[in-house]
Write an enzyme that holds these catalytic residues in place. Sequence first.
Site, PDB file in Angstrom:
ATOM      1  N   HIS A 165      20.587  12.610 -10.579  1.00  5.89           N
ATOM      2  CA  HIS A 165      20.442  11.173 -10.842  1.00  5.89           C
ATOM      3  C   HIS A 165      19.428  10.944 -11.959  1.00  5.89           C
ATOM      4  O   HIS A 165      18.224  10.958 -11.728  1.00  5.89           O
ATOM      5  CB  HIS A 165      19.980  10.477  -9.551  1.00  5.89           C
ATOM      6  CG  HIS A 165      19.843   8.990  -9.674  1.00  5.89           C
ATOM      7  ND1 HIS A 165      19.899   8.164  -8.579  1.00  5.89           N
ATOM      8  CD2 HIS A 165      19.641   8.167 -10.731  1.00  5.89           C
ATOM      9  CE1 HIS A 165      19.747   6.913  -8.960  1.00  5.89           C
ATOM     10  NE2 HIS A 165      19.575   6.891 -10.268  1.00  5.89           N
ATOM     11  N   HIS A 185      18.942   8.749 -15.991  1.00  5.28           N
ATOM     12  CA  HIS A 185      19.474   7.771 -16.954  1.00  5.28           C
ATOM     13  C   HIS A 185      19.167   8.302 -18.355  1.00  5.28           C
ATOM     14  O   HIS A 185      18.001   8.419 -18.721  1.00  5.28           O
ATOM     15  CB  HIS A 185      18.815   6.404 -16.744  1.00  5.28           C
ATOM     16  CG  HIS A 185      19.086   5.818 -15.383  1.00  5.28           C
ATOM     17  ND1 HIS A 185      20.140   4.983 -15.128  1.00  5.28           N
ATOM     18  CD2 HIS A 185      18.447   5.989 -14.199  1.00  5.28           C
ATOM     19  CE1 HIS A 185      20.149   4.648 -13.838  1.00  5.28           C
ATOM     20  NE2 HIS A 185      19.119   5.239 -13.252  1.00  5.28           N
ATOM     21  N   LEU A 186      20.219   8.633 -19.109  1.00  9.06           N
ATOM     22  CA  LEU A 186      20.002   9.196 -20.445  1.00  9.06           C
ATOM     23  C   LEU A 186      20.152   8.142 -21.546  1.00  9.06           C
ATOM     24  O   LEU A 186      19.884   8.412 -22.711  1.00  9.06           O
ATOM     25  CB  LEU A 186      20.950  10.382 -20.695  1.00  9.06           C
ATOM     26  CG  LEU A 186      20.738  11.590 -19.761  1.00  9.06           C
ATOM     27  CD1 LEU A 186      21.723  12.711 -20.103  1.00  9.06           C
ATOM     28  CD2 LEU A 186      19.304  12.118 -19.831  1.00  9.06           C
ATOM     29  N   ARG A 187      20.568   6.924 -21.158  1.00  8.88           N
ATOM     30  CA  ARG A 187      20.547   5.743 -22.035  1.00  8.88           C
ATOM     31  C   ARG A 187      21.501   5.771 -23.221  1.00  8.88           C
ATOM     32  O   ARG A 187      21.544   4.803 -23.974  1.00  8.88           O
ATOM     33  CB  ARG A 187      19.125   5.481 -22.569  1.00  8.88           C
ATOM     34  CG  ARG A 187      18.044   5.354 -21.507  1.00  8.88           C
ATOM     35  CD  ARG A 187      18.289   4.200 -20.578  1.00  8.88           C
ATOM     36  NE  ARG A 187      17.127   3.921 -19.742  1.00  8.88           N
ATOM     37  CZ  ARG A 187      17.189   3.382 -18.544  1.00  8.88           C
ATOM     38  NH1 ARG A 187      18.368   3.057 -18.017  1.00  8.88           N
ATOM     39  NH2 ARG A 187      16.106   3.147 -17.854  1.00  8.88           N
ATOM     40  N   ASN A 193      24.914   3.266 -16.375  1.00  9.43           N
ATOM     41  CA  ASN A 193      24.458   1.928 -16.824  1.00  9.43           C
ATOM     42  C   ASN A 193      23.965   1.970 -18.262  1.00  9.43           C
ATOM     43  O   ASN A 193      22.863   1.553 -18.590  1.00  9.43           O
ATOM     44  CB  ASN A 193      23.395   1.341 -15.876  1.00  9.43           C
ATOM     45  CG  ASN A 193      22.123   2.151 -15.795  1.00  9.43           C
ATOM     46  OD1 ASN A 193      22.112   3.340 -16.135  1.00  9.43           O
ATOM     47  ND2 ASN A 193      21.042   1.536 -15.345  1.00  9.43           N
ATOM     48  N   ASP A 238      24.798   2.300 -10.193  1.00 14.98           N
ATOM     49  CA  ASP A 238      23.341   2.398 -10.021  1.00 14.98           C
ATOM     50  C   ASP A 238      22.591   1.542 -11.045  1.00 14.98           C
ATOM     51  O   ASP A 238      22.914   1.535 -12.230  1.00 14.98           O
ATOM     52  CB  ASP A 238      22.874   3.842 -10.140  1.00 14.98           C
ATOM     53  CG  ASP A 238      21.376   3.934  -9.923  1.00 14.98           C
ATOM     54  OD1 ASP A 238      20.942   3.659  -8.804  1.00 14.98           O
ATOM     55  OD2 ASP A 238      20.645   4.223 -10.892  1.00 14.98           O
ATOM     56  N   HIS A 265      23.666   2.256  -4.894  1.00 15.00           N
ATOM     57  CA  HIS A 265      22.330   1.659  -5.113  1.00 15.00           C
ATOM     58  C   HIS A 265      22.265   0.519  -4.094  1.00 15.00           C
ATOM     59  O   HIS A 265      22.863  -0.532  -4.300  1.00 15.00           O
ATOM     60  CB  HIS A 265      22.255   1.143  -6.554  1.00 15.00           C
ATOM     61  CG  HIS A 265      21.085   0.272  -6.868  1.00 15.00           C
ATOM     62  ND1 HIS A 265      20.107   0.629  -7.773  1.00 15.00           N
ATOM     63  CD2 HIS A 265      20.719  -0.965  -6.422  1.00 15.00           C
ATOM     64  CE1 HIS A 265      19.209  -0.342  -7.869  1.00 15.00           C
ATOM     65  NE2 HIS A 265      19.556  -1.331  -7.062  1.00 15.00           N
ATOM     66  N   ASP A 305      15.775  10.085 -10.638  1.00 22.00           N
ATOM     67  CA  ASP A 305      16.008   8.701 -11.088  1.00 22.00           C
ATOM     68  C   ASP A 305      15.223   8.439 -12.383  1.00 22.00           C
ATOM     69  O   ASP A 305      14.648   7.363 -12.585  1.00 22.00           O
ATOM     70  CB  ASP A 305      15.645   7.664 -10.008  1.00 22.00           C
ATOM     71  CG  ASP A 305      16.201   6.282 -10.336  1.00 22.00           C
ATOM     72  OD1 ASP A 305      16.918   6.146 -11.351  1.00 22.00           O
ATOM     73  OD2 ASP A 305      15.921   5.329  -9.586  1.00 22.00           O
ATOM     74  N   HIS A 327      11.909   3.948 -20.429  1.00 18.72           N
ATOM     75  CA  HIS A 327      11.868   2.637 -21.097  1.00 18.72           C
ATOM     76  C   HIS A 327      10.935   2.725 -22.294  1.00 18.72           C
ATOM     77  O   HIS A 327      10.052   3.598 -22.352  1.00 18.72           O
ATOM     78  CB  HIS A 327      11.367   1.552 -20.140  1.00 18.72           C
ATOM     79  CG  HIS A 327      12.349   1.213 -19.059  1.00 18.72           C
ATOM     80  ND1 HIS A 327      13.554   0.598 -19.313  1.00 18.72           N
ATOM     81  CD2 HIS A 327      12.317   1.433 -17.725  1.00 18.72           C
ATOM     82  CE1 HIS A 327      14.220   0.438 -18.178  1.00 18.72           C
ATOM     83  NE2 HIS A 327      13.497   0.944 -17.193  1.00 18.72           N
TER      84      HIS A 327
HETATM   85  O1  DOR Z   1      13.847   1.533 -11.482  1.00 16.12           O
HETATM   86  C1  DOR Z   1      15.025   1.687 -11.754  1.00 16.12           C
HETATM   87  N1  DOR Z   1      15.425   1.799 -13.035  1.00 16.12           N
HETATM   88  N2  DOR Z   1      15.920   1.714 -10.767  1.00 16.12           N
HETATM   89  C2  DOR Z   1      17.248   1.727 -11.003  1.00 16.12           C
HETATM   90  O2  DOR Z   1      18.012   1.754 -10.047  1.00 16.12           O
HETATM   91  C3  DOR Z   1      17.755   1.688 -12.411  1.00 16.12           C
HETATM   92  C4  DOR Z   1      16.749   2.209 -13.354  1.00 16.12           C
HETATM   93  C5  DOR Z   1      17.065   1.920 -14.788  1.00 16.12           C
HETATM   94  O3  DOR Z   1      18.213   2.112 -15.206  1.00 16.12           O
HETATM   95  O4  DOR Z   1      16.145   1.558 -15.535  1.00 16.12           O
END
Ligand code: DOR
Length: 425
Positions: free
Chosen positions: A60, A62-64, A94, A151, A178, A304, A308
């Site tokens: 799990h 997020h590679l954006r 996402n 998610d 989620h 997870d 950012h």
């Molecule tokens: O804190 C989070 N950030 N929880 C999530 O479920 C998504 C993730 C995100 O994509 O930034």
Amino acid sequence: MKYLLKEGIVVDAKANSAKKLDILIEGSKITAVSENLDCSGLEVLCLEGCYIFPGFVDMHCHLREPGEELKETILTGTRAAVKGGFTAVACMGNTKPPADSSAVITLIREKARQASVPVYPIGCATKEMAGKEPSEIGELVEAGAVALSDDGNSIMNGEVLRRVLEYGQMFDIPIISHCEDTDLSGNGVMNEGYYSTLLGLQGIPNASEDVHVARDLILAGLTGARLHIAHVSTAGSVALIREAKKRGIRVTAEVTPHHLCLTDEAVKSFDTNTKVKPPLRSREDQEALYEGLRDGTIDAIATDHAPHRRDEKETEYNVAPFGISGLETAVPLVWEHLVESKLLSPVELAQKMAWNPSRILGLPERVIKAGAEANITVIDPRFKLPVNVGEFVSLGKNSPFDGWVLRGWPVMTIVSGEIKYSRQL
Ligand code: DOR
């Protein structure tokens, strides 16, 4: 390419053993595992005192990419993954646009050909992640999606989730949930409890997660589908999942290092890097997560990883985005807080970070034996080093762990026989 890993403690989740062995690697494969292998004429890497694990899998992150390449790319994220000791990752859908079409899944797989580790895309469960109608699930699976999830968003409509589960069942892939009732979460930014009252911040109650875990378990029972609960954070969720497993519901679950290592007390700092969904919970919830990991209710530890931009996090707590950059700190956090304190044994760590995540996603088995693919994570438990976000290779520097002194850093990551990362301590 032929080399020998000498005298490390080889941890095998399947055989439930940890013993000093040598490992011979030839090309992409492990060709021998035994005591005192003959090393004449071979390149020898002495790993005395280190633990050698089957390659960790982050199920799990997020590679954006596509769409938010200033936060992370597939290349930077997978570099962070190998540095963090991971030999494969599964990335959430996402992105912008979301991974709800074969085109986006194919694009991710194409970009991932240059990546440091194999990347397994997770397709969106619903079109545009809007929660209104299931995505073209057959098309996503055919394009290479290993699981389905919205998610980051909740699927609030139970009928839509039921249909997603039914499709998932047809293709025998997990639906990763989620669990969040967005009405109950409202505009909450942290856990609802003593600290939210003290700090005057709006809270997200445990019930927001528990209500959806209960609903999703009921729908998994109804459909017979495989349900995986992402980032479990509450004592209530652990109890519900434990009970559902006893009843034979096909459910698995994961927990994050940040929920294992921090509580909502950390928000006192007003550090926006503690802002995450689900929120950091109470000490009682954390104790329940430990118990869930120990008794097998929680199958996996997943980062997870949610990078950012710095400027997005450098703002007021109420407006900062949710998420923690986790790939480069997961292993030492779990080692320091769970293995060193004997909450988890090295064998259990291998189960939670290698064996179970790959089993849940249907990936090649993670084992250290002759004939297996040489995917290996090496941890050195002897060195204490501070986390330094300035040294992160991830573009996401949003970590609440900066400066924490930890043991159990990954010192070598081998992917299909190639040493992709190695660190001199
Ligand atoms: O804190 C989070 N950030 N929880 C999530 O479920 C998504 C993730 C995100 O994509 O930034």
